[in-house]
Design a protein around this motif. Structure first.
Motif, short mmCIF file in Angstrom:
data_model
loop_
_atom_site.label_atom_id
_atom_site.label_comp_id
_atom_site.label_asym_id
_atom_site.label_seq_id
_atom_site.Cartn_x
_atom_site.Cartn_y
_atom_site.Cartn_z
N THR A 382 -18.45 -24.04 94.48
CA THR A 382 -19.38 -22.91 94.56
C THR A 382 -18.90 -21.85 95.55
O THR A 382 -18.99 -20.65 95.27
N THR A 383 -18.38 -22.30 96.69
CA THR A 383 -17.94 -21.32 97.69
C THR A 383 -16.72 -20.54 97.19
O THR A 383 -16.64 -19.31 97.40
N ALA A 384 -15.80 -21.23 96.54
CA ALA A 384 -14.62 -20.53 96.00
C ALA A 384 -15.04 -19.48 94.98
O ALA A 384 -14.52 -18.34 94.98
N GLY A 385 -15.99 -19.82 94.11
CA GLY A 385 -16.46 -18.86 93.12
C GLY A 385 -17.11 -17.65 93.78
O GLY A 385 -16.91 -16.50 93.34
N ARG A 386 -17.85 -17.88 94.85
CA ARG A 386 -18.53 -16.76 95.51
C ARG A 386 -17.55 -15.90 96.30
O ARG A 386 -17.73 -14.68 96.39
N VAL A 387 -16.54 -16.52 96.86
CA VAL A 387 -15.51 -15.73 97.53
C VAL A 387 -14.79 -14.83 96.53
O VAL A 387 -14.56 -13.64 96.78
N LEU A 388 -14.45 -15.39 95.36
CA LEU A 388 -13.80 -14.58 94.33
C LEU A 388 -14.70 -13.44 93.87
O LEU A 388 -14.23 -12.30 93.68
N ARG A 389 -15.96 -13.72 93.68
CA ARG A 389 -16.89 -12.66 93.28
C ARG A 389 -16.95 -11.56 94.33
O ARG A 389 -16.97 -10.37 94.01
N SER A 390 -16.99 -11.97 95.60
CA SER A 390 -17.11 -10.99 96.67
C SER A 390 -15.86 -10.12 96.79
O SER A 390 -15.95 -8.92 97.02
N LEU A 391 -14.69 -10.74 96.61
CA LEU A 391 -13.44 -9.99 96.74
C LEU A 391 -13.23 -9.02 95.58
O LEU A 391 -12.56 -7.99 95.74
N THR A 392 -13.76 -9.36 94.42
CA THR A 392 -13.56 -8.51 93.24
C THR A 392 -14.76 -7.61 92.95
O THR A 392 -14.73 -6.83 92.00
N ARG A 393 -15.79 -7.72 93.78
CA ARG A 393 -17.02 -6.97 93.51
C ARG A 393 -16.96 -5.61 94.19
O ARG A 393 -16.60 -5.50 95.36
N LYS A 394 -17.34 -4.59 93.43
CA LYS A 394 -17.49 -3.26 93.99
C LYS A 394 -18.96 -3.06 94.30
O LYS A 394 -19.76 -2.83 93.41
N ALA A 395 -19.29 -3.19 95.58
CA ALA A 395 -20.70 -3.13 95.94
C ALA A 395 -20.85 -2.48 97.31
O ALA A 395 -19.98 -2.59 98.18
N THR A 396 -21.98 -1.79 97.47
CA THR A 396 -22.35 -1.22 98.76
C THR A 396 -23.55 -2.00 99.28
O THR A 396 -24.62 -1.98 98.67
N ARG A 397 -23.35 -2.70 100.38
CA ARG A 397 -24.40 -3.56 100.90
C ARG A 397 -25.33 -2.79 101.82
O ARG A 397 -24.90 -1.88 102.53
N THR A 398 -26.58 -3.17 101.83
CA THR A 398 -27.62 -2.39 102.51
C THR A 398 -27.79 -2.82 103.96
O THR A 398 -27.34 -3.89 104.38
N ASP A 399 -28.48 -1.97 104.71
CA ASP A 399 -28.82 -2.31 106.09
C ASP A 399 -29.73 -3.54 106.13
O ASP A 399 -29.65 -4.35 107.06
N ARG A 400 -30.62 -3.65 105.14
CA ARG A 400 -31.51 -4.81 105.10
C ARG A 400 -30.72 -6.10 104.96
O ARG A 400 -31.00 -7.10 105.63
N ALA A 401 -29.69 -6.09 104.09
CA ALA A 401 -28.87 -7.28 103.91
C ALA A 401 -28.10 -7.60 105.19
O ALA A 401 -28.00 -8.77 105.59
N ALA A 402 -27.54 -6.57 105.85
CA ALA A 402 -26.82 -6.80 107.10
C ALA A 402 -27.74 -7.38 108.17
O ALA A 402 -27.36 -8.27 108.93
#
Length: 607
Positions: A382-402
């Motif tokens: 699961t962690t490897a899949g999420r790392v891959l998603r994060s590295l290939t994802r074009k996203a702008t994360r919000t202040d709320r998430a931070a």
């Protein structure tokens, strides 16, 4: 008691009034819009009110879904609209505006389609109006006798009780739960509903059953192990039942969601302790099995933190696209891959079934070793899949998430002092590297040195600095969601290693208690954030030292105390943390329930 206002003359032979009364509504009839407005004003402000077209034809469960769900301040379906006390002003304004508009248009205010007009006016006024998915359920307002007859035939053709039972089961669940538990647990949920039992009562029964199972496992006898396995499975049946009962009867609550999620963790970790005690009582080793039990709890908790952190970092990110996610969606279109992927991550159903069977047939040591291997593989997958998603994802994360990730990090005053150096060392990035290096260095140092070594204290001091520096900038990077899991792994693993290095009776059980108390605090933080209540107050984090402060205290205790006194220090710290955290947590959740916090329903974690 809630109030339903019927608009228009009741239709002869219509069961609508009886249906509304069966749902707990006091039914009143309005002859015109002015009458409806007067009836609405007469309803006490702390009550739910619904406006329903007297010509409505549909299933009782359709009305139940729209008019009684406590999670939504306002809801509607064709021919009916409802508002809880917090949405009553919006409904009143909509009724007044609708009457004025109709009067200005033709001088006559009619009641035709009034509920639908009210729902539209509320939405145009920026009020969120929930519209439930009805599926095969019927909800309509016939315009003439022919369409009314057709609607009644459509109602008769669909068994709404069967729909209600089917939708009581989660739409997405593990293989074991879907095919081995839910086919009959939904009927237990209906049995409970018809006897007035609440989801919280079933949740408590599940907890007590699991604790009895842990007690049976602690006996160390084969009969005790068999009974423990059977009781653990029954506890899981009840665990599924409480959620199904909540969905079946729409009994959602803030307190219930917290109890369900918290008790799940308490049940599983208490059972691990029961297995360790059982191994000792059976004469098959003690401390080594305690180490396995503590390792299983550390691994499982870190897996959950990975889930929570990843979801918090990405659920409201904009431009949230990823080729890896697209591939995952494509695999989901192939039926058998869905079940395989759900099973290999060892969700709670598969995991508890495996634990129960292994407990009954083997030994606690084998049970925990297999559990560790299975959970380690699932964590890597699961962690490897999420790392891959994060590295290939074009996203702008919000202040709320931070902000949520910073709260999940659980840094105390010591690390925060280093985070305050932001203007001078803001070049220190990325945060996950700092968190990993600090944690890995600390745990590696504890492993490489004997108990009592001052080098571990020095490593703890360096870890404090790196923990603070990791949060010098908002956690908006693609992999910044890894920071909280790295911190959890560092804290829990350090306690485990130092307790094992002490090599005295009672050290590992005391470490188990300390990690359990700290893990409860971290889970409580997660559930507050998920429930929209925000993180625990900073005074609570300061009172228990923050994650880096607790690490320093444990490292100092190991350096300054003889090994024989180390279990006492761990126990004292565990009791102190547990008391402070439990008192604050219980106070918060009970107060939130009494103050009318928004009702929620926790669908449970995938692992």
């Amino acid at each position: 008691m809630s109030t339903a206002i019927l608009t228009g003359q009741p239709v002869p032979g219509s069961p609508l009034e009886g249906d509304l009364r069966s749902l707990g509504f006091d039914v009143r009839v309005a002859s015109d819009a002015a009458d409806a407005e007067a009836l609405l004003a007469a309803v006490p402000a702390d009550q739910r009110v619904a406006v329903v077209d007297a010509r409505f034809v549909g299933h009782v469960h359709a009305l139940r879904l729209a008019l009684t769900d406590p999670r939504f301040a306002a809801a509607a379906l064709p021919g009916a609209v409802t508002a809880k006390p917090e949405a009553r002003p919006a409904l009143t304004r909509a009724l007044r505006a609708t009457a004025e508009t109709a009067g200005a248009a033709n001088g006559v205010v009619t009641l035709d389609a009034l509920p639908d007009s009210l729902a539209a006016a509320m939405e145009s006024g920026a009020t969120d109006v929930h519209r439930p998915e009805l599926g095969t359920l019927v909800a309509t307002v016939p315009a003439d006798p022919q369409t009314r007859n057709e609607a009644r035939q459509a109602v008769a053709a669909v068994d709404d009780e069967a729909v209600r039972l089917r939708t009581a089961v989660k739409s997405r669940d593990g293989f074991f739960t879907t095919y081995c538990i839910s086919p009959y647990s939904r009927y237990i949920a209906r049995w409970c509903a018809r006897r007035g039992l609440t989801p919280n009562q079933v949740t408590t029964a599940s907890l007590l059953t699991a604790l009895i199972a842990a007690g049976c496992a602690a006996t160390g006898t084969r009969g005790g192990f068999v009974a423990a396995g059977l009781l653990l499975l029954f506890s899981f049946v009840l665990d599924c039942t409480d959620g199904q009962l909540a969905r079946y009867s729409l009994q959602y609550s803030t307190l219930g969601a917290w109890l369900d999620a918290t008790f799940d963790r308490a049940k599983e970790y208490a059972y691990y302790a029961g297995l360790a005690l059982g191994a000792a009582n059976a004469g098959g080793g003690g401390d080594d099995v305690w180490a396995l039990a503590l390792g299983a709890m550390v691994l499982q908790t870190c897996r959950h933190v990975v889930d929570f952190s990843f979801n918090e970092a990405n659920h409201d990110a904009s431009a949230n696209t990823s080729p890896t996610a697209a591939l995952s969606d494509k695999l989901d279109s192939v039926g058998w891959t869905v079940w395989v992927r759900r099973m290999i991550v060892l969700p709670i159903g598969e995991r508890w079934a495996m634990i129960a069977v292994l407990t009954a047939l083997t030994t606690p040591r084998i049970t925990l070793v297999v559990l560790l291997v299975g959970c380690a593989f699932a964590a890597c997958y699961t962690t490897a899949g999420r790392v891959l998603r994060s590295l290939t994802r074009k996203a702008t994360r919000t202040d709320r998430a931070a902000g949520a990730l910073a709260d999940l990090a659980d840094n105390g005053p010591l690390a925060s002092a280093f985070a305050a150096l932001r203007p001078r060392v803001s070049w220190l990035r990325p945060a996950p590297v700092l968190a990993f290096v600090g944690g890995a260095g600390l745990v590696g140092t504890a492993l490489a040195n004997p108990y009592g070594s001052p080098v571990v204290v020095a490593a703890a001091a360096l870890y404090i600095a790196l923990s603070g520096l990791a949060l010098i900038m908002p956690l908006k990077g693609p992999l910044d969601w890894l920071v909280p899991p790295f911190f959890r792994a560092a804290e829990y693993s350090t306690i485990l290693v130092l307790a094992a290095k002490a090599d005295v009776n009672g050290a590992l059980p005391a470490a188990f208690g300390l990690v359990a108390a700290v893990a409860y605090h971290h889970y409580d933080t997660v559930y507050r954030i998920k429930g929209g209540a925000g993180a625990p107050p900073r005074r609570l984090v300061r009172a228990i030292g923050g994650q880096e402060g607790r690490i320093l205290v444990v490292a100092l205790a190991a350096a300054l105390l003889p090994a024989t006194d180390f279990p006492v220090a761990l126990t004292a710290l565990a009791v102190a943390v547990a008391l402070v955290v439990l008192v604050e947590s219980i106070r918060f959740w009970v107060a939130a329930e009494k103050q009318g916090a928004p009702a929620v329903h926790d669908e449970g974690e995938p692992a």
